[in-house]
Design a protein around this motif. Sequence first.
Motif, PDB file in Angstrom:
ATOM      1  N   GLN A 151       0.458  -3.444   0.002  1.00 33.37           N
ATOM      2  CA  GLN A 151       1.884  -2.514   0.271  1.00 33.37           C
ATOM      3  C   GLN A 151       2.331  -1.210  -0.689  1.00 33.37           C
ATOM      4  OE1 GLN A 151       6.361  -3.113   0.907  1.00 33.37           O
ATOM      5  NE2 GLN A 151       5.537  -3.864   2.841  1.00 33.37           N
ATOM      6  N   PRO A 168       0.844   1.602  -2.826  1.00 29.23           N
ATOM      7  CA  PRO A 168      -0.043   1.960  -2.859  1.00 29.23           C
ATOM      8  C   PRO A 168      -1.113   2.562  -3.613  1.00 29.23           C
ATOM      9  CG  PRO A 168       1.765   3.196  -2.511  1.00 29.23           C
ATOM     10  CD  PRO A 168       2.384   2.174  -2.873  1.00 29.23           C
ATOM     11  N   ASP A 186      -2.900 -13.353   3.806  1.00 27.27           N
ATOM     12  CA  ASP A 186      -2.591 -12.503   5.401  1.00 27.27           C
ATOM     13  C   ASP A 186      -1.634 -11.744   5.075  1.00 27.27           C
ATOM     14  OD1 ASP A 186      -2.607 -13.224   7.672  1.00 27.27           O
ATOM     15  OD2 ASP A 186      -0.401 -14.592   8.150  1.00 27.27           O
ATOM     16  N   LYS A 187      -1.880 -10.366   6.305  1.00 28.66           N
ATOM     17  CA  LYS A 187      -1.108  -9.605   6.033  1.00 28.66           C
ATOM     18  C   LYS A 187      -1.208  -8.446   4.532  1.00 28.66           C
ATOM     19  CE  LYS A 187       1.539 -11.188   9.345  1.00 28.66           C
ATOM     20  NZ  LYS A 187       2.572 -13.022   8.728  1.00 28.66           N
ATOM     21  N   ASN A 226      -1.392  -5.815   3.990  1.00 28.93           N
ATOM     22  CA  ASN A 226      -0.637  -4.347   3.792  1.00 28.93           C
ATOM     23  C   ASN A 226       1.160  -4.416   4.337  1.00 28.93           C
ATOM     24  OD1 ASN A 226      -2.368  -2.395   4.270  1.00 28.93           O
ATOM     25  ND2 ASN A 226      -2.327  -2.243   6.268  1.00 28.93           N
ATOM     26  N   GLY A 227       1.067  -5.738   4.153  1.00 32.87           N
ATOM     27  CA  GLY A 227       2.925  -5.892   4.066  1.00 32.87           C
ATOM     28  C   GLY A 227       2.921  -6.573   3.024  1.00 32.87           C
ATOM     29  N   THR A 260       3.699  -6.795  -1.340  1.00 31.73           N
ATOM     30  CA  THR A 260       3.688  -6.401  -2.369  1.00 31.73           C
ATOM     31  C   THR A 260       2.724  -6.702  -3.659  1.00 31.73           C
ATOM     32  OG1 THR A 260       5.820  -7.107  -3.209  1.00 31.73           O
ATOM     33  CG2 THR A 260       5.739  -5.721  -1.599  1.00 31.73           C
ATOM     34  N   GLN A 308       5.002  -9.867  -4.721  1.00 32.85           N
ATOM     35  CA  GLN A 308       4.015 -10.437  -4.323  1.00 32.85           C
ATOM     36  C   GLN A 308       3.288 -11.309  -4.914  1.00 32.85           C
ATOM     37  OE1 GLN A 308       5.195  -8.922  -0.637  1.00 32.85           O
ATOM     38  NE2 GLN A 308       7.546  -9.863  -0.719  1.00 32.85           N
ATOM     39  N   GLN A 311      -5.563   1.353   2.752  1.00 32.14           N
ATOM     40  CA  GLN A 311      -4.531   0.638   3.935  1.00 32.14           C
ATOM     41  C   GLN A 311      -5.301   0.588   5.125  1.00 32.14           C
ATOM     42  OE1 GLN A 311      -0.088   3.076   2.823  1.00 32.14           O
ATOM     43  NE2 GLN A 311       0.071   1.301   1.377  1.00 32.14           N
TER      44      GLN A 311
END
Lengths: 307, 411
Positions: B183, B185, B241-242, B244-245, B247, B250, B389
């Motif tokens: 997420q 970029p 998991d995920k 793209n969501g 950061t 994280q 992405q």
Amino acid sequence: VTPITTEKPRPASTRRPGRRRRFSVTTPSWLFAAPALLVYALVVLYPAISGVFYAFTDWSGIGEDMSFVGLANFRTLLGDEQAMGSIGNTLLLTLAIVAVQNGIGLLLALGVHAKLKSRALLRVIFFAPVVVSPVMVAFLWKYIYNPDPSAGLNGLLGLDVNWLGDPSVALWSVAGMVVWQYAGYSMVIFLAGLEGVPKELHEAAMIDGAGTVQRFRYVTWPLLAPALTINMMLSTIGGLKLFDQIFATTNGGPGYATETLSTVLYKQAFVFGKFGYSTAIALVLALFVAAVSLVQVYYLRNREVTA
Amino acid sequence: VAAAATACSTRPDTAATTGGQGATTELKFVGVADQKAPMDSLLAAYQQAKPSVRINASFAPTDQVQTSVRTQLGAGNAPDLHVVYPGSGSAMSMTQIGQAGLLADLSAQPWTQTIPAGFKPAFQLDGKTYIYSAGSSVIGAVYNKKAFEKAGVEAPPATWTEFLAVCDKLKKAGVTPIALGAQTPWVTQLITYALVPSTVYAKDPTFDDKQLAGQATFAGSGWRQAMEMYLELQKRGFFNDKPNGTTFEQQISMVATGKAAMAIQVSAVLPDFRKAASSPDDLSMFPVPGADDAASVWIPAGVVVGLGASAKGKNVEEAKAFIDFLGKQENINAWAKAIAAIPLTQDASSAIDPAVESFLPFTKDRAVPFMDQRWPNAEVQPVHFAVVQELLAGKATIDEALKKMDEAYQK
């Protein structure tokens, strides 16, 4: 609310012309506004208008190298897939925000207008998000939109949604965040409108046998028209030029899914160093916003009535 | 000029030892957040060495600093010293600002004579040096030693097949093999950057020159293979998991806590991972092997973000003098140490962070600068972010992604 509203309609023939003869109502108001207007002209109007010039150049934002390119920037815009795609996103986002924010705002206003004990407190709570900086709200919502099924909104609702990371969801997630913040703003304007609906009209309607829904439909709703006009216009303008919340959450991504005209023009200027082209996009956006607002105000004003 | 500068400085000179020369020149420096740690200690050292100059430093994240410094440059009131990115691929890059005549020429300073040949395109425009940078950082896998031990992985992998096997082993042990915070970029590009040296440059070290001459494209090169490898990692379920969501922050915490075993990252952010870990020794790095023949594994090693002196400032000479100070070997060493970088030039006292030691055998002839440092404009990089992405979201094919990158390159 004021019990003396019945005294309002005065015989117009005697007082109004008399007042006008002594001093014009418009002149002093302009004088009072002059200092503010001067500052506005210097700080906002002058730079904005002088900026228009750059839309017809290829200025890079730094250095003195610049040449006049006529309408080339506007032709580039027409062929720019990314910018054109962002117009679609901008319109969808605006539509969603205008509809949902005003809908919720109206419901909240009706709710806290009722004779509830805690209504003063509720008004403050619903309005509170408005005073927080949009960037702070965006950072907060990044946590709320945690994609982990056990965290944030997912955990609360028992969902497993990739709020900001799924291209088909991200735009609506951004809209939800904006609505959460500004529904209270719409509420306050609707509330002002509701306070202005004369009680005796409701009383008269009740005597005529109108129920709650009918009173809303035939008394409250028409008289809320001015509040609706201003709310529609403000939320439309806000939606069309939305930037902070997107920049702080998705920065236009994933891919190009939340790219709006504002983020595109920002990137063209500050990331790609194309100030001329960016100014051209900004000019188109400004004219578009102005046109939409004017049309909106024209239509909505026509349906306004007074008590 | 000196009189004007002193008149501006209203703060009393606290360095009492200056005696007779009470006049203070005040310089302004605007840097990017990564530069704060090295700059804080070097500014203190400079204050000692030259009490008559005071440097006011402020730092901001990449996006903000690019916006604000570029605006100041455009308005003609740039700070005396400011962040500059090496090469040509960003709006605040040495080439783009240097071409506009806004950077002071540093070529006369002694340290510029020893810039390694392979790094010259990052530092120089038309043979003149416009940017100071303390060295290079590498992209590789930051890994949690405890997570590797737990899964029974003994040694870091040396080939792509081994790398996949390690990921598989980690996954079976219940650890997320690779944390990916796509997420944010700039994080999206790191896996491609880690693989492309092996899939493109190992086969053709002159790829950049060919691409600039219009004889090579992303779509018709090993970039395609690198993208396929990227997506293979996703297909095999080696990412969290995920992505793209998720950061960057994280991503750091997943590896630091051992929830994930590794993250493909740039060595400059290693200090951030160490800060988040219970013990900094839990973390180390290894080169990502982008090929099945260990001898044709190449690595990305890029010049770290640096700084330049404004050519239009009031105190150009004082600003250049500070850069000259930074160019001393001991200061290059200090800066490099603070960000776990490989010092630009090395002497007996140069310390190399143990985490990047495994990269040293590559730096001589199997390393290439970060790809964007040779890209002709600032648009290719953001397109790369966006298409990765889209690929991760399954919204684009590799063909479409590479086509978009080629189009941006040709703008």
